[in-house]
Design a protein around this motif. Sequence first.
Motif, PDB file in Angstrom:
ATOM      1  N   CYS A  98       0.796  -1.233   0.000  1.00  0.00           N
ATOM      2  CA  CYS A  98       0.000   0.000   0.000  1.00  0.00           C
ATOM      3  C   CYS A  98       0.834   1.291   0.000  1.00  0.00           C
ATOM      4  CB  CYS A  98      -0.974   0.002   1.171  1.00  0.00           C
ATOM      5  SG  CYS A  98      -2.332  -1.178   0.961  1.00  0.00           S
ATOM      6  N   PRO A  99       1.882   1.397   0.807  1.00  0.00           N
ATOM      7  CA  PRO A  99       2.622   2.676   0.796  1.00  0.00           C
ATOM      8  C   PRO A  99       3.310   2.979  -0.536  1.00  0.00           C
ATOM      9  CG  PRO A  99       3.081   1.413   2.785  1.00  0.00           C
ATOM     10  CD  PRO A  99       2.371   0.489   1.859  1.00  0.00           C
ATOM     11  N   ILE A 100       3.639   1.945  -1.303  1.00  0.00           N
ATOM     12  CA  ILE A 100       4.363   2.173  -2.555  1.00  0.00           C
ATOM     13  C   ILE A 100       3.552   1.780  -3.780  1.00  0.00           C
ATOM     14  CG2 ILE A 100       6.630   1.891  -1.476  1.00  0.00           C
ATOM     15  CD1 ILE A 100       6.631  -0.975  -2.737  1.00  0.00           C
ATOM     16  N   CYS A 101       2.338   1.288  -3.584  1.00  0.00           N
ATOM     17  CA  CYS A 101       1.521   0.830  -4.716  1.00  0.00           C
ATOM     18  C   CYS A 101       0.985   2.033  -5.485  1.00  0.00           C
ATOM     19  CB  CYS A 101       0.360  -0.022  -4.205  1.00  0.00           C
ATOM     20  SG  CYS A 101      -0.787  -0.543  -5.502  1.00  0.00           S
ATOM     21  N   ASP A 102       1.077   1.977  -6.820  1.00  0.00           N
ATOM     22  CA  ASP A 102       0.617   3.095  -7.639  1.00  0.00           C
ATOM     23  C   ASP A 102      -0.897   3.179  -7.699  1.00  0.00           C
ATOM     24  OD1 ASP A 102       1.230   0.645  -8.896  1.00  0.00           O
ATOM     25  OD2 ASP A 102       0.837   1.487 -10.859  1.00  0.00           O
ATOM     26  N   GLN A 103      -1.596   2.216  -7.104  1.00  0.00           N
ATOM     27  CA  GLN A 103      -3.057   2.277  -7.027  1.00  0.00           C
ATOM     28  C   GLN A 103      -3.511   2.931  -5.730  1.00  0.00           C
ATOM     29  OE1 GLN A 103      -4.771   1.343  -9.568  1.00  0.00           O
ATOM     30  NE2 GLN A 103      -6.882   0.957  -8.957  1.00  0.00           N
ATOM     31  N   GLY A 104      -2.576   3.237  -4.845  1.00  0.00           N
ATOM     32  CA  GLY A 104      -2.913   3.784  -3.541  1.00  0.00           C
ATOM     33  C   GLY A 104      -3.713   5.070  -3.633  1.00  0.00           C
ATOM     34  N   ALA A 207       2.057   5.288 -14.463  1.00  0.00           N
ATOM     35  CA  ALA A 207       2.479   4.650 -13.218  1.00  0.00           C
ATOM     36  C   ALA A 207       3.547   5.470 -12.489  1.00  0.00           C
ATOM     37  CB  ALA A 207       3.005   3.244 -13.509  1.00  0.00           C
ATOM     38  N   PHE A 208       3.312   5.693 -11.199  1.00  0.00           N
ATOM     39  CA  PHE A 208       4.236   6.379 -10.299  1.00  0.00           C
ATOM     40  C   PHE A 208       4.509   7.839 -10.705  1.00  0.00           C
ATOM     41  CE2 PHE A 208       5.372   1.828 -10.123  1.00  0.00           C
ATOM     42  CZ  PHE A 208       5.004   1.573  -8.815  1.00  0.00           C
ATOM     43  N   SER A 209       3.625   8.419 -11.499  1.00  0.00           N
ATOM     44  CA  SER A 209       3.786   9.822 -11.880  1.00  0.00           C
ATOM     45  C   SER A 209       3.231  10.762 -10.819  1.00  0.00           C
ATOM     46  CB  SER A 209       3.095  10.104 -13.219  1.00  0.00           C
ATOM     47  OG  SER A 209       3.690   9.371 -14.259  1.00  0.00           O
ATOM     48  N   ALA A 210       2.128  10.364 -10.190  1.00  0.00           N
ATOM     49  CA  ALA A 210       1.488  11.241  -9.209  1.00  0.00           C
ATOM     50  C   ALA A 210       0.528  10.438  -8.363  1.00  0.00           C
ATOM     51  CB  ALA A 210       0.745  12.378  -9.910  1.00  0.00           C
ATOM     52  N   ARG A 211       0.168  10.989  -7.220  1.00  0.00           N
ATOM     53  CA  ARG A 211      -0.899  10.436  -6.393  1.00  0.00           C
ATOM     54  C   ARG A 211      -2.204  11.142  -6.759  1.00  0.00           C
ATOM     55  NH1 ARG A 211       0.257   5.523  -4.453  1.00  0.00           N
ATOM     56  NH2 ARG A 211       2.031   5.484  -3.009  1.00  0.00           N
ATOM     57  N   PRO A 212      -3.343  10.472  -6.618  1.00  0.00           N
ATOM     58  CA  PRO A 212      -4.601  11.078  -7.077  1.00  0.00           C
ATOM     59  C   PRO A 212      -4.939  12.391  -6.399  1.00  0.00           C
ATOM     60  CG  PRO A 212      -4.988   9.043  -5.824  1.00  0.00           C
ATOM     61  CD  PRO A 212      -3.540   9.097  -6.125  1.00  0.00           C
TER      62      PRO A 212
END
Length: 687
Positions: A98-104, A207-212
């Motif tokens: 969860c802390p590193i998942c790009d779906q978080g 992927a891994f570009s930004a958090r929502p």
Amino acid sequence: MPKLTIDGIEIEVEAGLTVLQACEQAGVEIPRFCYHEKLSIAGNCRMCLVSMERAPKPIASCAMPVGEGMVIHTNTPEVQQMRKGVMEFLLINHPLDCPICDQGGECDLQDQALFYGFDRSRYREPKRAVKEKNFSPLIETSMTRCIHCTRCIRFATEVAGVPELGATGRGEHMEVGTYIEKALSSELSGNMIDLCPVGALTNAPYAFSARPWELRKTETVDVLDALGSNIRVDNRGSEVLRVLPRVNEDINEEWISDKTRFACDGLTRQRLDRPYVRRSGKLEEATWDEAFTAIAQKLKGVAGKSIAAITGDLADCESMLALKDLMSALGSKNVDCRQDGARLDASARAGYLFNSTIAGIDTADACLLVGTNPRHEASVLNARLRRRCLDGGFPVAAIGTAVDLTYPYTHLGEGTDALAAIASGRHAFAKTLKVAKHPMLIVGTGALARPDGAQILAAARSIAENCGMVIDGWNGFNVLHRAAGRVGGLDLGLVPGAGGYDVAAMVEGAANGNIEVLYLLGADEIDMSGLGDAFVIYQGHHGDAGAHRADVILPGAAYTEKNATYVNTEGRAQTGRLAVHPPGEAREDWTILRALSAVLGKTLDYDTLDQVRARMAEINPNFANSDAVEPAPWGDFGADGDLDPAPLTMPIDNFYMTDAISRASATMARCTEVHLASQPQKTGTDG
């Protein structure tokens, strides 16, 4: 209609609904992973378990039909314990990513584990690991996270019509993947990312570009085809990072094509961000004043009949109106929005619309396709046709190149012989259309761009009239456009006036000197090598074919960078909204034309966007009815004459590169490479 009691509240629902749907109507939230409204019921995640009185065990609410007198409990201590148990099982092998998942931040599993899960794990066994799969350049996989909800499998098989995805193995050894090592061949594959309730399938370019929570979200419409899909543009700062679908049941439901979703990286590449003027054969940077002055000097003394303008596929209605008014002020009747040369008559609106509407496909009971491949020209619409086929009672026939449409159809040949036979009533499929209650015909603009396009249009009109397609409350005659700017241009009357030149005549006139100045509003699909010595003004947002040929370049705004109106293939006017500002010195397109008109001494009569839109509504009242489809009166269109027996070829060779934005996209370039590599290689010998 059965009555049932849910958590002490009696509710009456339609027969055939499931308990889960009844609970939703009662305002009760039921957690789920495998269930989705648009897919068949699998009932394999068990997260939706509820308690039903007189039932020997808990029921899966997604798979249980409602019945008279049912008493359902959704929040008892027993149900809560069931949900905790199911969640505990789902998380046995799920990695702690969860802390590193790009779906978080937008993960269904994460959310439901918080509200319905257990606060600790009792399992100490090693977690299993699953090898990553190669679905395509668009989908990043992390299959160790997969919870086997099978949403992706059902979507690929049922909606996309590409049964290349499935599950192998049983129990703990079950894995989801392609049956053979190859990329998915669907133009809708990116929708599986939205369907995946965990981080097993994610957006590879994003992927891994930004958090929502870092993103600014803007609701707008897509312009990379003529469907007008409703989308949400997510940006951080000046860069668009991703495009997601918005639900609109009348247009795209909740799907978008891969080009719509993934070509957004093309918005930052090969951009025109400042004016250019060609000096001594070389394009050099210039100021806006210098660019306007160069245009004014060239137009000085040039007669209106020697000036022409062509609008491109991505042009918005506001800019097309401004260009039309400017050309009229300059005395030119040489204006055309039909960049592909389609023989469409702007005076008969029913002759260029998708009259049955996109949602009307669900009502149709027979279909004839003429010179179109909807799988490439409007992928989401093709999925709707496929669903209608699966429902049964929907015979489909096609005239043109035989292609895989993902659903069965009768191929009537590549030439126009079958079209003429159906128009005269001699063909067997004419009888099929006549006995149908709501028959429909879809003609592609590729067929109408042929020299005999007007005759093909007339033949299609005859079929519609002779086979009962035009009746009270139903019009089954449809033109499937490929360009977002085409219907809007026709609604505004961007066609040659009396004695004016169409696109083909403009190109020929530029070659022989009859056209001295040619204005290209984002028009990149014409033959630039045949423009002779004409002075070319290119207004657009990408350094595509038109910019390379131009003598003056005026940098405009892409569809995500302006508030603009687009009319989709069914005649629905929709508003696109500004998500990011244009780069550098680029400006919104209608404002460029308004400023140029002042320099030329032909100042246009509007200064604000509202005034431009009022002028649009004055020309065509349909622009006053935003997001509505107004039925068009049936009329006479097309031209009598013989049909050319030559095969009806498909206009799109490469689905992933059809416009300036997608051609600038690195992601679309990778898709093109994979697509070409998957094609069967031709073999043969010389001599």
